[in-house]
Scaffold this active site. Structure first.
Site, short mmCIF file in Angstrom:
data_model
loop_
_atom_site.label_atom_id
_atom_site.label_comp_id
_atom_site.label_asym_id
_atom_site.label_seq_id
_atom_site.Cartn_x
_atom_site.Cartn_y
_atom_site.Cartn_z
N ALA A 9 1.34 -1.30 0.00
CA ALA A 9 0.31 -0.11 0.02
C ALA A 9 1.07 1.12 -0.46
O ALA A 9 0.66 1.95 -0.14
CB ALA A 9 -0.87 0.13 0.82
N ASN A 94 12.21 0.40 10.69
CA ASN A 94 12.58 -0.93 9.56
C ASN A 94 13.56 -2.48 10.17
O ASN A 94 12.42 -2.90 9.43
CB ASN A 94 13.16 -0.22 8.02
CG ASN A 94 11.86 0.58 7.56
OD1 ASN A 94 10.82 1.34 7.98
ND2 ASN A 94 12.40 1.39 7.00
N HIS A 177 24.53 -0.52 -0.64
CA HIS A 177 23.16 0.39 -0.95
C HIS A 177 22.83 1.71 -0.09
O HIS A 177 21.95 2.20 0.02
CB HIS A 177 22.01 -0.35 -0.62
CG HIS A 177 20.85 0.08 -1.42
ND1 HIS A 177 21.00 0.74 -3.08
CD2 HIS A 177 18.99 0.64 -1.12
CE1 HIS A 177 19.36 1.09 -3.13
NE2 HIS A 177 18.53 1.12 -1.76
#
Length: 311
Positions: A9, A94, A177
């Site tokens: 979402a 996270n 990253h």
């Protein structure tokens, strides 16, 4: 072939789901999961697109129905960067999200190939690996940090600078990253020459491209659309390899046999079991060697934070 998008979402998840609905092979199943109640509606919306890909959406606390029978799981769940935050600031929220999702994957779809988009990737991938190891289901060939955004940015920026078709430009990107750990190997780009100044400016732009977008969106989010495209490219490469296509190569952050760090992004050849072979990244220029040496302390520190968190 079933592909699950976890965090579907969000900005990345919706973009990724739209691209996969359009581009997965005919007969594929696409499952969307997010804690947000809107998720079944996202699936309903996408289901009206006339492609031969079936789609279902699931909301709530339990991702099990989305994960059941998945061949590929792409995880974009978590909070996005805001101005003034770096990827490490995302860790506090996270890390826990990735840990709990990895615990579910270990039970529900332990043989799936898992691509982690949730930042900070340098740290979230080791967290997932430690969880899967504890559960006795870890296969290093099947866990990836998705670093493809660094690759597509490199291809775009090089093409712009040198007036090339971006589709003809290939830039391997190694390391990690975030920030200095992102190292585009510009010396290996075929058919173009760079001055030392161009290499330095391009490298810095690629490393800071995420911040460029965060600032341009003025508090309204981070790189979602380009990340959706990058994750789609990686996800489709995995699907093609799992279905038996030969010679599929993408850069990804994996646990390999790198002499530099236990997890390292470099070109990998994909096959029916995930990573078929971690490929050599080849010869480096002096600038690249120096940049690689300069990043390793940061990269190894990021990895250790993840390993410690998962203990």
């Amino acid at each position: 072939m079933k592909v699950a998008v976890i965090g579907a979402a969000g900005g990345i998840g919706q973009a990724l789901a739209l691209l996969l609905k359009n581009r997965l092979p005919a007969g594929s199943d696409l499952a969307l999961y997010d804690i947000a109640p809107v998720t079944p509606g996202v699936a309903a919306d996408l289901s009206h697109i006339p492609t031969p890909v079936s789609i279902k959406g699931y909301a709530g606390e339990d991702p099990t129905p989305a994960l059941e029978g998945a061949d590929v799981v792409l995880i974009s769940a978590g909070v996005a960067r805001k101005p003034g935050m770096d990827r490490a600031d995302l860790f506090n929220v996270n890390a826990g999200i990735v840990k709990s999702l990895a615990e579910k994957i270990a039970v529900v779809c332990p043989t799936a190939c898992v691509g982690i988009i949730t930042n900070p990737v340098n740290t979230t991938v080791p967290i997932a690996a430690e969880v899967l190891k504890k559960a006795g289901v870890y296969d290093k060939r099947k866990l990836f940090g998705v670093t493809t955004l660094d690759v597509i940015r490199s291809e775009t920026f090089v093409a712009e600078l040198k007036d090339k078709d971006p589709g003809d430009v290939r830039v391997p990107v190694i390391g990690g990253h975030s920030g200095v750990t992102i190292l585009p190997l510009l010396s290996q780009v075929e058919g173009v020459e760079f001055t030392a100044e161009e290499v330095e400016a391009l490298t810095k732009r690629i490393q800071n491209a995420g911040t460029e977008v965060v600032e341009a969106k003025a508090g309204g989010g981070s790189a979602t659309l380009s990340m959706g495209q990058a994750a789609c490219r990686f996800g489709l490469a995995l699907v093609r390899a799992l279905q038996g296509e030969e010679g599929v190569v993408e850069c990804a952050y994996v646990e390999g046999d790198s002499e530099h760090a236990s997890y390292f992004a470099q070109p990998v050849k994909l096959g029916k079991d995930g990573v078929e072979e971690v490929l050599s990244y080849g010869a480096l220029s002096d600038y690249e060697k120096s940049a690689l040496d300069g990043m390793l302390e940061t990269l190894n520190g990021d990895i250790n934070i993840g390993v410690e968190f998962a203990k």
